[in-house]
Design a protein around this motif. Structure first.
Motif, PDB file in Angstrom:
ATOM      1  N   MET A   1       0.843  -1.205   0.000  1.00 29.13           N
ATOM      2  CA  MET A   1       0.000   0.000   0.000  1.00 29.13           C
ATOM      3  C   MET A   1       0.872   1.247   0.000  1.00 29.13           C
ATOM      4  SD  MET A   1      -2.772   1.316   2.856  1.00 29.13           S
ATOM      5  CE  MET A   1      -3.983   0.061   2.482  1.00 29.13           C
ATOM      6  N   THR A   2       0.456   2.261  -0.737  1.00 30.51           N
ATOM      7  CA  THR A   2       1.168   3.525  -0.707  1.00 30.51           C
ATOM      8  C   THR A   2       0.772   4.315   0.537  1.00 30.51           C
ATOM      9  OG1 THR A   2      -0.555   4.719  -1.922  1.00 30.51           O
ATOM     10  CG2 THR A   2       1.163   3.606  -3.231  1.00 30.51           C
ATOM     11  N   ALA A   6      -3.021   5.063   2.335  1.00 29.53           N
ATOM     12  CA  ALA A   6      -3.275   5.003   3.774  1.00 29.53           C
ATOM     13  C   ALA A   6      -3.879   6.303   4.284  1.00 29.53           C
ATOM     14  CB  ALA A   6      -1.982   4.687   4.514  1.00 29.53           C
ATOM     15  N   LEU A   7      -3.423   7.436   3.768  1.00 29.66           N
ATOM     16  CA  LEU A   7      -3.993   8.718   4.164  1.00 29.66           C
ATOM     17  C   LEU A   7      -5.448   8.840   3.721  1.00 29.66           C
ATOM     18  CD1 LEU A   7      -0.958  11.060   3.390  1.00 29.66           C
ATOM     19  CD2 LEU A   7      -1.993  10.710   5.648  1.00 29.66           C
ATOM     20  N   ARG A   8      -5.770   8.312   2.543  1.00 31.80           N
ATOM     21  CA  ARG A   8      -7.162   8.347   2.093  1.00 31.80           C
ATOM     22  C   ARG A   8      -8.046   7.512   3.016  1.00 31.80           C
ATOM     23  NH1 ARG A   8      -4.830   7.818  -3.090  1.00 31.80           N
ATOM     24  NH2 ARG A   8      -5.503   5.632  -3.222  1.00 31.80           N
ATOM     25  N   ILE A  19      -0.640   6.040  11.357  1.00 30.94           N
ATOM     26  CA  ILE A  19      -0.245   5.244  10.193  1.00 30.94           C
ATOM     27  C   ILE A  19       1.193   4.808  10.405  1.00 30.94           C
ATOM     28  CG2 ILE A  19       0.141   5.272   7.699  1.00 30.94           C
ATOM     29  CD1 ILE A  19      -2.029   7.414   7.494  1.00 30.94           C
ATOM     30  N   ALA A  20       1.398   3.504  10.577  1.00 30.54           N
ATOM     31  CA  ALA A  20       2.732   2.937  10.764  1.00 30.54           C
ATOM     32  C   ALA A  20       3.303   2.596   9.389  1.00 30.54           C
ATOM     33  CB  ALA A  20       2.653   1.697  11.645  1.00 30.54           C
ATOM     34  N   VAL A  21       4.459   3.156   9.085  1.00 28.58           N
ATOM     35  CA  VAL A  21       5.054   3.029   7.751  1.00 28.58           C
ATOM     36  C   VAL A  21       6.270   2.101   7.826  1.00 28.58           C
ATOM     37  CG1 VAL A  21       5.941   4.263   5.743  1.00 28.58           C
ATOM     38  CG2 VAL A  21       4.304   5.396   7.274  1.00 28.58           C
ATOM     39  N   GLU A  22       6.247   1.049   7.030  1.00 29.07           N
ATOM     40  CA  GLU A  22       7.359   0.105   6.989  1.00 29.07           C
ATOM     41  C   GLU A  22       8.529   0.702   6.201  1.00 29.07           C
ATOM     42  OE1 GLU A  22       7.695  -2.856   8.456  1.00 29.07           O
ATOM     43  OE2 GLU A  22       5.751  -2.578   9.442  1.00 29.07           O
ATOM     44  N   PRO A  23       9.756   0.284   6.498  1.00 28.67           N
ATOM     45  CA  PRO A  23      10.920   0.795   5.763  1.00 28.67           C
ATOM     46  C   PRO A  23      10.787   0.583   4.256  1.00 28.67           C
ATOM     47  CG  PRO A  23      11.631  -0.419   7.699  1.00 28.67           C
ATOM     48  CD  PRO A  23      10.149  -0.636   7.579  1.00 28.67           C
ATOM     49  N   GLY A  24      11.294   1.536   3.516  1.00 29.76           N
ATOM     50  CA  GLY A  24      11.265   1.476   2.060  1.00 29.76           C
ATOM     51  C   GLY A  24      11.380   2.866   1.488  1.00 29.76           C
ATOM     52  N   THR A  38      -0.950  10.770  12.596  1.00 26.22           N
ATOM     53  CA  THR A  38       0.476  10.571  12.854  1.00 26.22           C
ATOM     54  C   THR A  38       1.037   9.623  11.811  1.00 26.22           C
ATOM     55  OG1 THR A  38       0.319  10.938  15.242  1.00 26.22           O
ATOM     56  CG2 THR A  38       2.173   9.618  14.471  1.00 26.22           C
ATOM     57  N   LEU A  39       2.130  10.028  11.185  1.00 31.60           N
ATOM     58  CA  LEU A  39       2.902   9.155  10.301  1.00 31.60           C
ATOM     59  C   LEU A  39       4.168   8.769  11.044  1.00 31.60           C
ATOM     60  CD1 LEU A  39       2.673  10.987   6.836  1.00 31.60           C
ATOM     61  CD2 LEU A  39       1.573   8.833   7.450  1.00 31.60           C
TER      62      LEU A  39
END
Length: 305
Positions: A1-2, A6-8, A19-24, A38-39
Motif C-alpha cells: 500500500m502507498t 493510507a492517508l485516504r 499510520i505505521a510506515v514500513e521501511p522502504g 500521525t505518520l
C-alpha cells in the motif's frame, strides 16, 4: 500500500489516526489533509521522495512554483511525523550548471498556513534550496535538516530543539548559502527559533562561507519584518563572521530595495564553537534577560507538544 492510499483511508476514520510506515523508498507526493494523523516509521529506513522544482511544469501545465513543489505538504492541524526521511531529490547541482529548470526552489516539507500544532520528531528533511517551508505553528525535535539556500524559511512561530542544521556542499560555490529566511509579520514576537542545535556542514563546505540567514520580505509586504534566533547553538566554522546579510524585495511602489539585518529581528544568545562571534552591527546578541523570554510556552503560544 502507498502512504497516499493510507492517508485516504485515514480520512474516513475518527481522529486521532496512526499510520505505521514500513521501511522502504516511497516515491510519492503527499498532501496531508487529515487532522490528528500521525505518520511514524516502524523502523529506520522510511524515505519519502519526490523531485519537483519551482520551474518544472506540473500536471496542470503550470510551473509548480515554490509552495507546490513539496514532497510532503501538511495542510491540517495536529499532525505528527516521526522517524521519517522526507527528501526532494531535484538535481540542484546539475541545475546550477544548466539552469534548465527555470526555478531551482524545491521543497521537501511544507507546513501550510491551514495547519497548526505540527510536531516533527527524529526526522530527516533534505533538499538544497528551500528545503523546509514553515507557515504554521510547529515544533521540531532531534531532526536533521539539510540544505543550502534559504533552506529553513517561512512566517511561522517554529521551535527547533536539538536538531542538526546541515549546509550542503555545492562544487565550485564560493558562498555556500543561507540557513534561515524568516518572513514573520512585524506584529508577531517570535519566528524561527533554534535552541541547542548543531549548525554544521557537509564535507567540502569551506570555512566562512555560510550566512546564518537573511530577512525575507515575501511579496514586498511591508508588514513583514522577519525574526529568527539561535540560542545555545554550536556553530561550526563555515558560519560567516558577520552572521546575517540583507535580502532584496520589491516594495508596493515597484521600487527594488534591500531589507537589512539591522532593520530586521535577527538574534543569537549563548553561541559556541568556531562559528560563534562577538556582537557586531549585523550580529546582535540577546541579553540574558531577553533570552529568558524565549521559552517554549511563549514561542509556541501555550501549545505543549
Amino acid at each position: 500500500m502507498t502512504i497516499d492510499a493510507a492517508l485516504r483511508q485515514a480520512s474516513l476514520l475518527p481522529a486521532p489516526v496512526v499510520i505505521a510506515v514500513e521501511p522502504g523508498i516511497y516515491r510519492e507526493k503527499l498532501h496531508v489533509t487529515v487532522p490528528g494523523v500521525t505518520l511514524v516509521a516502524t523502523r529506520p529506513g522510511v524515505v519519502i521522495v519526490n523531485g519537483a522544482a519551482a520551474g518544472h511544469r506540473s500536471p496542470d501545465g503550470r510551473p509548480w512554483g515554490t509552495g507546490r513543489t513539496a514532497t510532503l505538504t501538511i495542510d491540517a492541524p495536529d499532525v505528527t511525523l516521526r522517524g521519517l526521511t522526507i527528501r526532494n531529490d531535484f538535481d540542484y547541482i546539475a541545475d546550477t550548471v544548466s539552469q534548465a529548470s527555470g526555478g531551482a526552489q524545491a521543497v521537501a516539507l511544507m507546513i501550510a498556513r491551514t495547519a497548526d500544532r505540527v510536531l516533527v520528531e527524529n526526522c530527516g528533511i533534505e533538499g538544497y534550496q528551500d528545503t523546509l517551508y514553515v507557515n504554521a505553528r510547529a515544533a521540531f525535535r532531534r531532526c536533521r535538516i539539510v540544505g543550502g539556500v534559504d533552506f529553513i524559511f517561512g512566517n511561522a512561530a517554529a521551535l527547533f530543539r536539538h536538531c542538526d542544521i546541515v549546509t550542503r556542499y555545492v562544487p565550485n560555490a564560493i558562498d555556500s548559502g543561507f540557513i534561515a529566511a524568516p518572513s514573520t509579520l512585524a506584529t508577531d514576537r517570535f519566528g524561527l527559533v533554534f535552541d541547542r542545535c548543531h549548525v554544521t556542514r557537509e564535507a567540502g563546505v569551506p570555512d566562512g562561507s555560510t550566512w546564518l540567514g537573511r530577512p525575507w520580505r515575501a511579496g514586498g509586504n511591508m508588514a513583514i519584518l522577519g525574526t529568527a534566533a539561535f540560542l545555545r547553538c554550536r556553530l561550526d566554522g563555515h558560519i560567516k563572521a558577520a552572521g546575517w546579510t540583507e535580502m532584496g524585495f520589491t516594495d508596493p511602489a515597484g521600487v527594488r530595495r534591500m531589507l537589512t539585518p539591522q532593520e530586521a529581528r535577527l538574534f543569537e544568545w549563548g553561541s559556541r564553537g568556531p562559528g560563534a562571534a562577538p556582537a557586531a552591527p549585523t550580529r546582535r546578541m540577546l541579553s540574558d534577560a531577553e533570552a529568558a523570554g524565549y521559552t517554549p510556552d511563549a514561542i509556541l503560544q501555550g501549545w505543549v507538544p
